[in-house]
Design a protein around this motif. Structure first.
Motif, PDB file in Angstrom:
ATOM      1  N   PRO A  66       0.846  -1.272  -0.143  1.00 14.85           N
ATOM      2  CA  PRO A  66      -0.018   0.092   0.091  1.00 14.85           C
ATOM      3  C   PRO A  66       0.958   1.156  -0.080  1.00 14.85           C
ATOM      4  O   PRO A  66       0.491   2.255  -0.454  1.00 14.85           O
ATOM      5  N   GLY A  67       2.002   1.233   0.665  1.00 19.42           N
ATOM      6  CA  GLY A  67       2.876   2.272   0.594  1.00 19.42           C
ATOM      7  C   GLY A  67       3.309   2.974  -0.779  1.00 19.42           C
ATOM      8  O   GLY A  67       3.460   3.944  -1.016  1.00 19.42           O
ATOM      9  N   HIS A  68       3.446   1.799  -1.540  1.00 14.47           N
ATOM     10  CA  HIS A  68       3.861   2.131  -2.922  1.00 14.47           C
ATOM     11  C   HIS A  68       2.769   2.518  -3.768  1.00 14.47           C
ATOM     12  O   HIS A  68       2.892   3.593  -4.752  1.00 14.47           O
ATOM     13  N   HIS A  69       1.581   2.134  -3.381  1.00 16.96           N
ATOM     14  CA  HIS A  69       0.400   2.851  -3.967  1.00 16.96           C
ATOM     15  C   HIS A  69       0.308   4.364  -3.858  1.00 16.96           C
ATOM     16  O   HIS A  69      -0.086   5.119  -4.790  1.00 16.96           O
ATOM     17  N   PHE A  70       0.376   4.729  -2.551  1.00 17.74           N
ATOM     18  CA  PHE A  70       0.220   6.209  -2.084  1.00 17.74           C
ATOM     19  C   PHE A  70       1.708   6.709  -2.768  1.00 17.74           C
ATOM     20  O   PHE A  70       1.318   7.878  -3.207  1.00 17.74           O
ATOM     21  N   VAL A 126      -0.530   2.580   7.768  1.00 17.64           N
ATOM     22  CA  VAL A 126      -0.525   2.060   6.473  1.00 17.64           C
ATOM     23  C   VAL A 126       0.147   0.519   6.694  1.00 17.64           C
ATOM     24  O   VAL A 126       1.107   0.474   7.100  1.00 17.64           O
ATOM     25  N   ARG A 127      -0.631  -0.439   6.099  1.00 18.87           N
ATOM     26  CA  ARG A 127       0.004  -1.956   6.638  1.00 18.87           C
ATOM     27  C   ARG A 127       0.978  -1.995   5.492  1.00 18.87           C
ATOM     28  O   ARG A 127       1.042  -1.387   4.299  1.00 18.87           O
ATOM     29  N   ASP A 128       1.893  -3.164   5.759  1.00 19.75           N
ATOM     30  CA  ASP A 128       2.999  -3.359   4.940  1.00 19.75           C
ATOM     31  C   ASP A 128       2.839  -4.427   3.594  1.00 19.75           C
ATOM     32  O   ASP A 128       3.226  -3.921   2.549  1.00 19.75           O
ATOM     33  N   GLY A 129       1.673  -5.140   3.507  1.00 17.46           N
ATOM     34  CA  GLY A 129       1.409  -5.879   2.694  1.00 17.46           C
ATOM     35  C   GLY A 129       0.101  -6.464   2.322  1.00 17.46           C
ATOM     36  O   GLY A 129      -0.479  -7.005   3.206  1.00 17.46           O
ATOM     37  N   LEU A 149       7.750   2.365   8.889  1.00 17.09           N
ATOM     38  CA  LEU A 149       7.680   3.738   9.048  1.00 17.09           C
ATOM     39  C   LEU A 149       7.339   4.634   7.584  1.00 17.09           C
ATOM     40  O   LEU A 149       6.996   5.404   7.394  1.00 17.09           O
ATOM     41  N   TRP A 150       8.200   4.024   6.518  1.00 19.94           N
ATOM     42  CA  TRP A 150       8.255   4.852   5.303  1.00 19.94           C
ATOM     43  C   TRP A 150       6.678   4.700   4.753  1.00 19.94           C
ATOM     44  O   TRP A 150       6.601   5.581   3.979  1.00 19.94           O
ATOM     45  N   ALA A 151       6.006   3.500   4.937  1.00 24.17           N
ATOM     46  CA  ALA A 151       4.835   3.441   4.383  1.00 24.17           C
ATOM     47  C   ALA A 151       3.790   4.720   4.877  1.00 24.17           C
ATOM     48  O   ALA A 151       2.977   5.079   4.222  1.00 24.17           O
ATOM     49  N   GLN A 152       4.296   4.928   6.065  1.00 26.65           N
ATOM     50  CA  GLN A 152       3.136   6.158   6.690  1.00 26.65           C
ATOM     51  C   GLN A 152       3.686   7.415   5.895  1.00 26.65           C
ATOM     52  O   GLN A 152       2.708   8.220   5.762  1.00 26.65           O
ATOM     53  N   GLY A 153       4.902   7.691   6.041  1.00 24.50           N
ATOM     54  CA  GLY A 153       5.446   8.925   4.926  1.00 24.50           C
ATOM     55  C   GLY A 153       4.798   8.980   3.549  1.00 24.50           C
ATOM     56  O   GLY A 153       4.165  10.018   3.194  1.00 24.50           O
ATOM     57  N   GLU A 154       4.884   7.782   2.931  1.00 23.84           N
ATOM     58  CA  GLU A 154       4.213   7.877   1.745  1.00 23.84           C
ATOM     59  C   GLU A 154       2.582   7.784   1.707  1.00 23.84           C
ATOM     60  O   GLU A 154       1.894   8.522   0.807  1.00 23.84           O
ATOM     61  N   GLY A 155       1.978   7.443   2.716  1.00 21.57           N
ATOM     62  CA  GLY A 155       0.515   7.669   2.797  1.00 21.57           C
ATOM     63  C   GLY A 155       0.229   9.062   3.061  1.00 21.57           C
ATOM     64  O   GLY A 155      -0.665   9.496   2.304  1.00 21.57           O
ATOM     65  N   LEU A 156       0.926   9.793   3.853  1.00 22.07           N
ATOM     66  CA  LEU A 156       0.818  11.036   4.013  1.00 22.07           C
ATOM     67  C   LEU A 156       0.850  11.919   2.714  1.00 22.07           C
ATOM     68  O   LEU A 156       0.072  12.829   2.280  1.00 22.07           O
ATOM     69  N   ARG A 157       2.071  11.698   1.890  1.00 21.86           N
ATOM     70  CA  ARG A 157       2.130  12.188   0.727  1.00 21.86           C
ATOM     71  C   ARG A 157       1.179  12.030  -0.285  1.00 21.86           C
ATOM     72  O   ARG A 157       0.678  12.864  -1.118  1.00 21.86           O
TER      73      ARG A 157
END
Length: 392
Positions: free
Chosen positions: A250-254, A294-297, A311-319
């Motif tokens: 999901p982080g990459h989607h965001f 934001v979940r990992d997978g 953590l990185w997925a939360q940052g990308e979720g915010l963006r």
């Protein structure tokens, strides 16, 4: 960003102010000191630390990944452009250290020793993407190396096209080829790097590769049935067999939501429909309703495969939320930024972070990876731009 209430705007500005205090008063001073490797007179002459122990002390492994050095070059280039006093000097030292990975044939090694000798000369697409990204940002600083950095970024992209291109689109993971499934992730970061270079130079020629990468996203990466973003692919660019082919992040989607907005702004190509499909999938399946993490997978069908939350997925979720620009973006962005500050940037040595939470939102990280600061900075930058855009 839709209709913005005064209360929502004030809440976003307040969380941005908290984040700014953490960034400029705690994080940057820490990573310019403890996070750099070298002597007292030249703290970054040996580049950035690879990672720290949970106590906030350099772990000093026998290697340094080039991607980490490049990410920290970006961080301090960005900080210098923001006027943070020590940043330009740190960026200069990191640039000189990074050059030790440059290969005579025009590629870049992926691993150095602590002192900067080449440990593994393999050219990896993921690393090359971050080298170009960092050079593009460093080229924005006034100084004797800005022109050299931009030229080196262009030359690196040329080398990638000549030596790593695949006949049916995209690029190899690495040279020598490791025979592993093709991956979406390094192509995404290459897309980001090309956009950064174009943002630096304004030259339409520097945007050329982005068009091909966007075509690959349209025809291969995004699932036409669900809108999900695949991660692993076979030699024919169809999903890899087994669980790898089902895996999505999901982080990459965001992250792609943000990148597609940036690409549209720089190229004029309309990407709203594709970004909206990514956003809907990630929001529906990739965000834990109770915590907002934001979940990992998850699978291509939306089944949760990994409940932990990096953590990185939360940052990308915010963006991604800020780029999506829906009417409810501000409250959700404020919530995501608060999650970062309260769950990840607290309860650890000052200026550092907890890199992963488990299914119960408890710390699960074994180290403090330097590489995460790139995601934190880009998330903060998007938050700050949004706050400034509403007058904060």
């Amino acid at each position: 960003m839709g209709d913005v209430s005064g209360r929502d705007a004030a809440a976003l500005v307040a969380v941005r102010d908290r984040f700014a205090e953490w960034m400029f008063e705690r994080a940057l001073p820490f990573w310019a000191d403890v996070g750099c490797d070298g002597t007292a007179d030249s703290p970054a002459c040996l580049g950035a630390q690879e990672y720290l122990t949970l106590a906030g002390v350099p772990a000093l492994p026998a290697f340094k990944r080039v991607r980490v050095q490049a990410r920290q070059l970006f961080v301090f280039s960005w900080a210098a452009l923001r006027g943070w006093p020590l940043a330009a000097a740190r960026a200069d030292s990191l640039y000189r250290f990074l050059l030790r990975a440059y290969r005579p044939d025009g590629g870049w090694a992926r691993l150095l020793t602590r002192e900067g000798a080449v440990l593994d000369a393999t050219a990896e697409l993921y690393d090359l993407a971050f080298v170009v990204f960092a050079l593009a940002w460093y080229a924005r600083l006034p100084g004797p190396f800005s022109g050299e950095a931009a030229s080196l970024a262009r030359a690196t992209l040329g080398w990638v096209c000549r030596t790593m291109a695949l006949p049916d689109g995209g690029f190899r993971n690495c040279l020598p080829d490791d025979g592993q499934p093709r991956q979406q992730n390094p192509h995404m970061h290459l897309f980001e790097a090309v956009l950064a270079l174009h943002g630096t130079t304004g030259d339409e020629g520097d945007l050329a590769m982005a068009h091909g990468l966007y075509a690959l996203f349209l025809t291969r990466f995004q699932d036409p049935a669900t809108g999900a973003l695949g991660e692993y692919f076979g030699p024919d660019w169809h999903p890899a067999p087994g669980e790898q082919g089902e895996w999505t992040e999901p982080g990459h989607h965001f992250e792609w939501v943000w990148l597609l907005q940036a690409y549209s702004a720089q190229s004029g190509v309309q990407t709203h429909e594709q970004a909206a499909r990514l956003y809907r999938f990630a929001s529906a399946h990739g965000v834990e309703p109770r915590t907002g993490l934001v979940r990992d997978g998850v699978s291509r069908k939306g089944v949760v495969l990994r409940h932990s939350a990096r953590l990185w997925a939360q940052g990308e979720g915010l963006r991604g939320v800020l780029a999506h620009a829906a009417a409810d973006s501000l409250p959700l962005a404020t919530s995501m930024a608060t999650n970062l500050l309260d769950r990840y940037l607290s309860g650890c040595p000052q200026g550092t972070w907890i890199d992963q939470l488990d299914v119960n939102a408890r710390p699960a990280a074994q180290r403090i990876p330097t590489s995460s600061l790139y995601h934190i900075v880009t998330a903060y930058d998007a938050l700050d731009q949004a706050a400034r855009g509403i007058g904060g």
